[in-house]
Design a protein around this motif. Structure first.
Motif, short mmCIF file in Angstrom:
data_model
loop_
_atom_site.label_atom_id
_atom_site.label_comp_id
_atom_site.label_asym_id
_atom_site.label_seq_id
_atom_site.Cartn_x
_atom_site.Cartn_y
_atom_site.Cartn_z
N ALA A 72 64.01 45.06 83.61
CA ALA A 72 65.41 44.64 83.74
C ALA A 72 65.99 44.25 82.39
CB ALA A 72 65.51 43.46 84.70
N GLU A 73 67.31 44.32 82.30
CA GLU A 73 68.00 43.86 81.11
C GLU A 73 68.64 42.51 81.41
OE1 GLU A 73 71.96 45.28 78.90
OE2 GLU A 73 70.27 46.66 78.65
N ASP A 74 68.29 41.49 80.64
CA ASP A 74 68.87 40.16 80.83
C ASP A 74 70.30 40.15 80.32
OD1 ASP A 74 66.41 39.31 81.79
OD2 ASP A 74 65.76 38.54 79.85
N THR A 75 71.13 39.27 80.89
CA THR A 75 72.50 39.15 80.40
C THR A 75 72.50 38.50 79.02
OG1 THR A 75 72.88 36.97 81.36
CG2 THR A 75 73.34 38.87 82.78
N SER A 76 73.64 38.51 78.38
CA SER A 76 73.76 37.96 77.02
C SER A 76 74.09 36.46 77.02
CB SER A 76 74.84 38.72 76.25
OG SER A 76 74.47 40.07 76.12
N ASP A 77 73.94 35.81 78.16
CA ASP A 77 74.27 34.39 78.26
C ASP A 77 73.15 33.53 77.69
OD1 ASP A 77 76.72 34.83 79.79
OD2 ASP A 77 75.37 35.51 81.37
N ALA A 78 73.49 32.67 76.73
CA ALA A 78 72.51 31.77 76.12
C ALA A 78 73.23 30.58 75.50
CB ALA A 78 71.69 32.50 75.05
N ALA A 79 72.52 29.47 75.38
CA ALA A 79 73.04 28.28 74.71
C ALA A 79 71.93 27.76 73.79
CB ALA A 79 73.43 27.21 75.72
N ILE A 80 72.33 27.04 72.73
CA ILE A 80 71.35 26.54 71.77
C ILE A 80 71.71 25.13 71.33
CG2 ILE A 80 72.56 27.55 69.78
CD1 ILE A 80 69.72 28.11 68.60
N SER A 81 70.68 24.33 71.10
CA SER A 81 70.84 22.99 70.54
C SER A 81 69.66 22.74 69.61
CB SER A 81 70.85 21.94 71.67
OG SER A 81 70.93 20.65 71.13
N CYS A 82 69.94 22.40 68.36
CA CYS A 82 68.90 22.17 67.37
C CYS A 82 68.98 20.74 66.85
CB CYS A 82 69.03 23.15 66.21
SG CYS A 82 68.94 24.87 66.70
N GLN A 83 67.82 20.13 66.58
CA GLN A 83 67.76 18.76 66.11
C GLN A 83 66.78 18.60 64.95
OE1 GLN A 83 67.50 19.25 69.64
NE2 GLN A 83 69.67 18.85 69.72
N GLN A 84 67.08 17.61 64.12
CA GLN A 84 66.14 17.18 63.09
C GLN A 84 65.14 16.25 63.75
OE1 GLN A 84 67.99 15.25 59.72
NE2 GLN A 84 66.04 14.73 58.77
N VAL A 85 63.84 16.52 63.59
CA VAL A 85 62.81 15.71 64.23
C VAL A 85 61.91 15.01 63.21
CG1 VAL A 85 62.83 17.04 66.36
CG2 VAL A 85 61.29 17.70 64.51
N GLY A 86 62.27 15.07 61.96
CA GLY A 86 61.52 14.45 60.88
C GLY A 86 62.22 14.73 59.57
N PRO A 87 61.59 14.36 58.44
CA PRO A 87 62.22 14.59 57.14
C PRO A 87 62.33 16.09 56.84
CG PRO A 87 60.00 13.73 56.87
CD PRO A 87 60.29 13.69 58.33
N ILE A 88 63.48 16.49 56.28
CA ILE A 88 63.72 17.89 55.95
C ILE A 88 63.81 18.06 54.44
CG2 ILE A 88 65.41 19.77 56.06
CD1 ILE A 88 66.24 18.77 58.80
N THR A 89 63.07 19.04 53.95
CA THR A 89 63.16 19.44 52.55
C THR A 89 63.48 20.93 52.54
OG1 THR A 89 61.49 17.81 51.94
CG2 THR A 89 61.94 19.55 50.35
N LEU A 90 64.57 21.30 51.88
CA LEU A 90 64.97 22.71 51.84
C LEU A 90 64.45 23.39 50.58
CD1 LEU A 90 68.69 22.49 53.00
CD2 LEU A 90 66.66 23.00 54.36
N THR A 91 64.02 24.62 50.74
CA THR A 91 63.59 25.41 49.60
C THR A 91 64.81 25.98 48.89
OG1 THR A 91 63.46 27.45 50.88
CG2 THR A 91 61.46 26.07 50.81
N ASP A 92 64.63 26.40 47.65
CA ASP A 92 65.73 27.04 46.92
C ASP A 92 66.18 28.32 47.61
OD1 ASP A 92 65.84 25.07 45.01
OD2 ASP A 92 64.52 26.12 43.60
N LYS A 93 65.24 29.02 48.24
CA LYS A 93 65.57 30.26 48.96
C LYS A 93 66.59 29.97 50.06
CE LYS A 93 63.55 33.95 51.71
NZ LYS A 93 62.37 34.47 52.35
N ILE A 94 66.42 28.87 50.78
CA ILE A 94 67.36 28.51 51.85
C ILE A 94 68.67 28.01 51.24
CG2 ILE A 94 67.80 26.91 53.75
CD1 ILE A 94 64.77 27.17 54.39
N LYS A 95 68.58 27.18 50.22
CA LYS A 95 69.79 26.64 49.58
C LYS A 95 70.65 27.75 48.99
CE LYS A 95 67.97 22.10 48.37
NZ LYS A 95 67.57 21.23 47.26
#
Length: 160
Positions: A72-95
């Motif tokens: 079967a093909e699923d519909t395109s319905d989706a929801a998202i929620s993202c959270q910080q769960v600890g200390p974050i350090t970003l790499t230069d690649k992401i920045k």
């Protein structure tokens, strides 16, 4: 037929670098006499490139005989929620990331041609990570999408 095999191989290679999800739970939405019911599935995944960011994704999952067999093909319905769960350090690649974002999660939502993706962007001006979920197909995608932003805040731990 060669194009079909090539497309399937390409999709599986692209999906291999993205995060894996864990099912948190689900609810039935439509009873099906034969095969599994239609449902909404809640999954969690950790950003593979940013430690201490977890995203929760809810998406439609088609049941019935075709759904039970993975046809079967699923519909395109989706929801998202993202959270910080600890200390974050970003790499230069992401920045210094590209404006088109980086794919951090993919899930096949049909036998071959359709997938649900989550793309991460970095908003330097607001010091936030932005996650967008959407569905695409080899030929035509869907404009349905959902968005979640994670402001990067200092993380402190309390000592007793």
């Amino acid at each position: 037929m060669n194009k079909l095999l090539f497309s399937a191989l390409l999709l599986s290679l692209l999906a291999s670098g993205a995060a894996r999800s864990e099912e948190v739970g689900s609810v039935d939405t439509v009873f099906k006499l034969f095969g599994p019911d239609h449902k909404i599935v809640v999954e969690a995944f950790d950003d593979p490139d940013v430690q201490n960011v977890t995203c929760y994704l809810s998406r439609a999952k088609t049941g019935g005989i075709k759904g039970g067999l993975g046809l079967a093909e699923d519909t395109s319905d989706a929801a998202i929620s993202c959270q910080q769960v600890g200390p974050i350090t970003l790499t230069d690649k992401i920045k210094n990331g590209k404006q088109t974002g980086s794919v951090v999660f993919q899930k096949r939502t049909s036998l071959v041609f359709k997938r649900l993706q989550v793309v991460r962007f970095y908003d330097a001006k607001r010091n936030a990570l932005v996650y967008m979920s959407y569905s695409d197909r080899v030929v035509e995608g869907s404009p349905k999408n959902a968005l979640s932003a994670v402001p990067i805040i200092p993380w402190t731990t309390q000592h007793e």
